[in-house]
Motif scaffolding. Structure first.
Motif, PDB file in Angstrom:
ATOM      1  N   GLY A  68      36.194  42.284  35.940  1.00 29.31           N
ATOM      2  CA  GLY A  68      35.444  43.267  35.328  1.00 29.31           C
ATOM      3  C   GLY A  68      34.149  43.741  36.147  1.00 29.31           C
ATOM      4  O   GLY A  68      33.915  44.852  36.142  1.00 29.31           O
ATOM      5  N   ARG A  69      33.525  42.818  36.716  1.00 30.01           N
ATOM      6  CA  ARG A  69      32.328  43.291  37.577  1.00 30.01           C
ATOM      7  C   ARG A  69      32.862  43.901  38.799  1.00 30.01           C
ATOM      8  O   ARG A  69      32.069  45.020  39.166  1.00 30.01           O
ATOM      9  N   ASP A  70      33.936  43.727  39.344  1.00 33.70           N
ATOM     10  CA  ASP A  70      34.549  44.541  40.329  1.00 33.70           C
ATOM     11  C   ASP A  70      34.776  45.900  39.616  1.00 33.70           C
ATOM     12  O   ASP A  70      34.786  46.920  40.550  1.00 33.70           O
ATOM     13  N   ILE A  71      35.372  46.090  38.435  1.00 31.90           N
ATOM     14  CA  ILE A  71      35.641  47.498  38.196  1.00 31.90           C
ATOM     15  C   ILE A  71      34.135  48.304  37.967  1.00 31.90           C
ATOM     16  O   ILE A  71      34.361  49.346  38.392  1.00 31.90           O
ATOM     17  N   TYR A  85      37.785  43.334  26.283  1.00 33.49           N
ATOM     18  CA  TYR A  85      36.318  43.020  26.261  1.00 33.49           C
ATOM     19  C   TYR A  85      35.945  41.693  27.168  1.00 33.49           C
ATOM     20  O   TYR A  85      34.991  41.778  27.869  1.00 33.49           O
ATOM     21  N   PHE A  86      36.764  40.834  27.058  1.00 30.35           N
ATOM     22  CA  PHE A  86      36.561  39.523  27.852  1.00 30.35           C
ATOM     23  C   PHE A  86      36.801  39.921  29.261  1.00 30.35           C
ATOM     24  O   PHE A  86      36.024  39.419  29.989  1.00 30.35           O
ATOM     25  N   LEU A  87      37.774  40.755  29.568  1.00 33.64           N
ATOM     26  CA  LEU A  87      38.012  40.953  30.966  1.00 33.64           C
ATOM     27  C   LEU A  87      37.108  41.792  31.679  1.00 33.64           C
ATOM     28  O   LEU A  87      36.584  41.389  32.982  1.00 33.64           O
ATOM     29  N   LEU A  88      36.551  42.609  30.922  1.00 36.46           N
ATOM     30  CA  LEU A  88      35.406  43.464  31.596  1.00 36.46           C
ATOM     31  C   LEU A  88      33.992  42.754  31.575  1.00 36.46           C
ATOM     32  O   LEU A  88      33.282  43.157  32.350  1.00 36.46           O
ATOM     33  N   ASN A  89      33.667  41.839  30.573  1.00 38.19           N
ATOM     34  CA  ASN A  89      32.333  41.150  30.688  1.00 38.19           C
ATOM     35  C   ASN A  89      32.290  39.652  30.912  1.00 38.19           C
ATOM     36  O   ASN A  89      31.058  39.396  31.152  1.00 38.19           O
ATOM     37  N   HIS A  90      33.269  39.182  31.060  1.00 39.97           N
ATOM     38  CA  HIS A  90      33.186  37.791  31.521  1.00 39.97           C
ATOM     39  C   HIS A  90      34.025  37.289  32.742  1.00 39.97           C
ATOM     40  O   HIS A  90      34.589  36.275  32.885  1.00 39.97           O
ATOM     41  N   ALA A 137      30.254  51.266  48.715  1.00 41.00           N
ATOM     42  CA  ALA A 137      29.465  50.035  48.663  1.00 41.00           C
ATOM     43  C   ALA A 137      30.269  48.644  48.196  1.00 41.00           C
ATOM     44  O   ALA A 137      30.069  47.629  48.739  1.00 41.00           O
ATOM     45  N   ALA A 138      31.318  49.177  47.233  1.00 45.56           N
ATOM     46  CA  ALA A 138      31.896  47.661  46.657  1.00 45.56           C
ATOM     47  C   ALA A 138      33.086  47.427  47.734  1.00 45.56           C
ATOM     48  O   ALA A 138      33.075  46.169  48.279  1.00 45.56           O
ATOM     49  N   ASP A 139      33.483  48.266  49.054  1.00 47.10           N
ATOM     50  CA  ASP A 139      34.479  47.980  49.838  1.00 47.10           C
ATOM     51  C   ASP A 139      33.558  47.090  50.810  1.00 47.10           C
ATOM     52  O   ASP A 139      34.251  46.198  51.469  1.00 47.10           O
ATOM     53  N   LEU A 140      32.438  47.430  51.072  1.00 45.50           N
ATOM     54  CA  LEU A 140      31.432  46.825  52.153  1.00 45.50           C
ATOM     55  C   LEU A 140      31.285  45.509  51.737  1.00 45.50           C
ATOM     56  O   LEU A 140      30.913  44.737  52.631  1.00 45.50           O
ATOM     57  N   SER A 141      31.193  45.409  50.268  1.00 45.68           N
ATOM     58  CA  SER A 141      30.848  43.882  49.761  1.00 45.68           C
ATOM     59  C   SER A 141      31.969  43.053  49.740  1.00 45.68           C
ATOM     60  O   SER A 141      31.949  41.790  49.226  1.00 45.68           O
ATOM     61  N   GLY A 142      33.086  43.491  50.075  1.00 45.59           N
ATOM     62  CA  GLY A 142      34.314  42.449  50.168  1.00 45.59           C
ATOM     63  C   GLY A 142      35.236  42.758  49.192  1.00 45.59           C
ATOM     64  O   GLY A 142      36.379  42.099  48.841  1.00 45.59           O
ATOM     65  N   ILE A 143      34.844  43.692  48.124  1.00 44.56           N
ATOM     66  CA  ILE A 143      35.785  44.265  46.958  1.00 44.56           C
ATOM     67  C   ILE A 143      36.845  45.336  47.390  1.00 44.56           C
ATOM     68  O   ILE A 143      36.597  46.052  47.958  1.00 44.56           O
ATOM     69  N   SER A 144      38.193  44.923  47.369  1.00 42.79           N
ATOM     70  CA  SER A 144      39.349  45.793  47.645  1.00 42.79           C
ATOM     71  C   SER A 144      39.418  46.667  46.434  1.00 42.79           C
ATOM     72  O   SER A 144      39.973  46.679  45.436  1.00 42.79           O
ATOM     73  N   SER A 145      38.895  48.107  46.819  1.00 41.73           N
ATOM     74  CA  SER A 145      38.903  49.283  45.712  1.00 41.73           C
ATOM     75  C   SER A 145      40.325  49.483  45.647  1.00 41.73           C
ATOM     76  O   SER A 145      40.643  49.723  44.441  1.00 41.73           O
TER      77      SER A 145
END
Length: 330
Positions: free
Chosen positions: A191-194, A182-187, A203-211
């Motif tokens: 979690g936000r990257d998931i 719960y902590f990992l997903l919400n805080h 969109a996630a890849d374009l925003s700099g998140i490594s999918s």
């Protein structure tokens, strides 16, 4: 009473209301049997195994994937732990080594899935369905297709069979896993990257998140919790069997989907998944108390999954405005 004001209230508290309705129904059908502290402890003990798996498998579902090999991973991890413990003459050091190797095997299985899904673009349903048989085969090789008893030491058997303040210790393990998840997903950013990868990978890849990295971690976590559940199950049964966790993937998937997590990814919560696990535990317990033959249990679970997916799909289309209201004119 204004129905328009009443409906949002029902939607807000629908999960507790569903649980309450299930408890009331079974209390009426099985008076003096279902609504007892002993029975509820039995329900918690039963859901503790696949509940631990749910805490990790939800990451895979949230990114739009699936892990059908959690049962096989659990069986292999439990087998590996027990084999090492017996080889080390049931010493405390053997217990530590067995648990480390068992958990490591789950992480390796998860990373293997993550690589195939993200690097080679293999459909997650296909690859985890295929590796399910492979991993079960590894469990059979480890156990030589026989039952390996692990009646000692107490440091191992306590994991699944011990009690603390009258509550099974495996329930505490589930609680810790749920709180961490719960902590990992919400805080956390992870979690936000998931959720971002599950909502829109491009969109996630374009925003700099490594999918790709997120996929690796999601499947590794799923493998880790499956392995942990398998070790606890081996401790609970005080033995290792190659098919020990056979069919648990159905309970895991049912709990996550019934809890409101979309199979398309990007939507869902750990608390919803825990609700699903508890509801499935109550349903399983109720079926047993009512004397329903076990061969029909899988039918009921399948119907629950179908209903949950149908409701999820309908809700998505309704919220997107694609469904037309009213009758068509001829």
């Amino acid at each position: 009473m204004d129905i328009k004001k009443f409906n949002p209230l029902v939607m807000r508290f629908q999960k507790p209301l569903i649980l309450l309705a299930a408890v009331l129904l079974l209390s009426i059908l099985q008076p003096g049997v279902f609504l007892t502290s002993a029975n509820f402890k039995s329900i918690l003990l039963a859901i503790s195994i696949y509940g631990i798996m749910v805490c990790g498998s939800i990451y895979v579902i949230l990114i739009g994937g699936i892990d059908l090999a959690v049962g096989a991973t659990a069986a292999t991890a439990g087998a590996a732990a027990v084999v090492i413990i017996t080889a080390q003459n049931f010493t405390s050091g053997g217990v530590v080594l067995g648990i480390i190797v068992g958990l490591g095997s789950g992480i390796v299985a998860g990373l293997f899935h993550g690589v195939l899904v993200s690097v080679f673009q293999v459909p997650p349903f296909l690859i985890t369905l295929a590796t399910q048989n492979v991993v079960y085969g590894i469990a059979q090789l480890l156990t030589k297709n026989r039952v390996i008893n692990a009646l000692k030491p107490e440091s191992f058997t306590f994991l699944g069979g011990g009690r603390l303040f009258g509550v099974p210790f495996s329930v505490y393990i589930l609680a810790v896993c749920a709180l961490v998840s719960y902590f990992l997903l919400n805080h956390t950013k992870f979690g936000r990257d998931i959720y971002a990868v599950g909502g829109n990978k491009t969109a996630a890849d374009l925003s700099g998140i490594s999918s790709r990295k997120i996929t690796f971690l999601a499947y590794a976590i799923s493998g880790f919790t499956a392995a942990l559940a398998g070790i606890v199950l081996a401790s609970m049964n005080q033995q290792a069997v190659a098919k020990a966790a056979y069919g648990y993937e159905n309970d895991v998937l049912a709990a996550i989907v019934v809890g409101g997590t979309s199979l398309l990814g990007g939507e869902g919560s750990l608390q919803g998944a825990m609700f699903g696990a508890l509801l499935m535990g109550i349903i399983n317990n109720g079926l047993r108390l009512l004397g329903v033959p076990s061969i029909y249990h899988s039918v009921v679970k399948g119907m629950v999954i179908i209903a949950a997916v149908a409701v999820d799909t309908y809700s998505r289309y309704k919220n997107s405005g694609l469904l037309r209201r009213g009758k068509k004119r001829l």
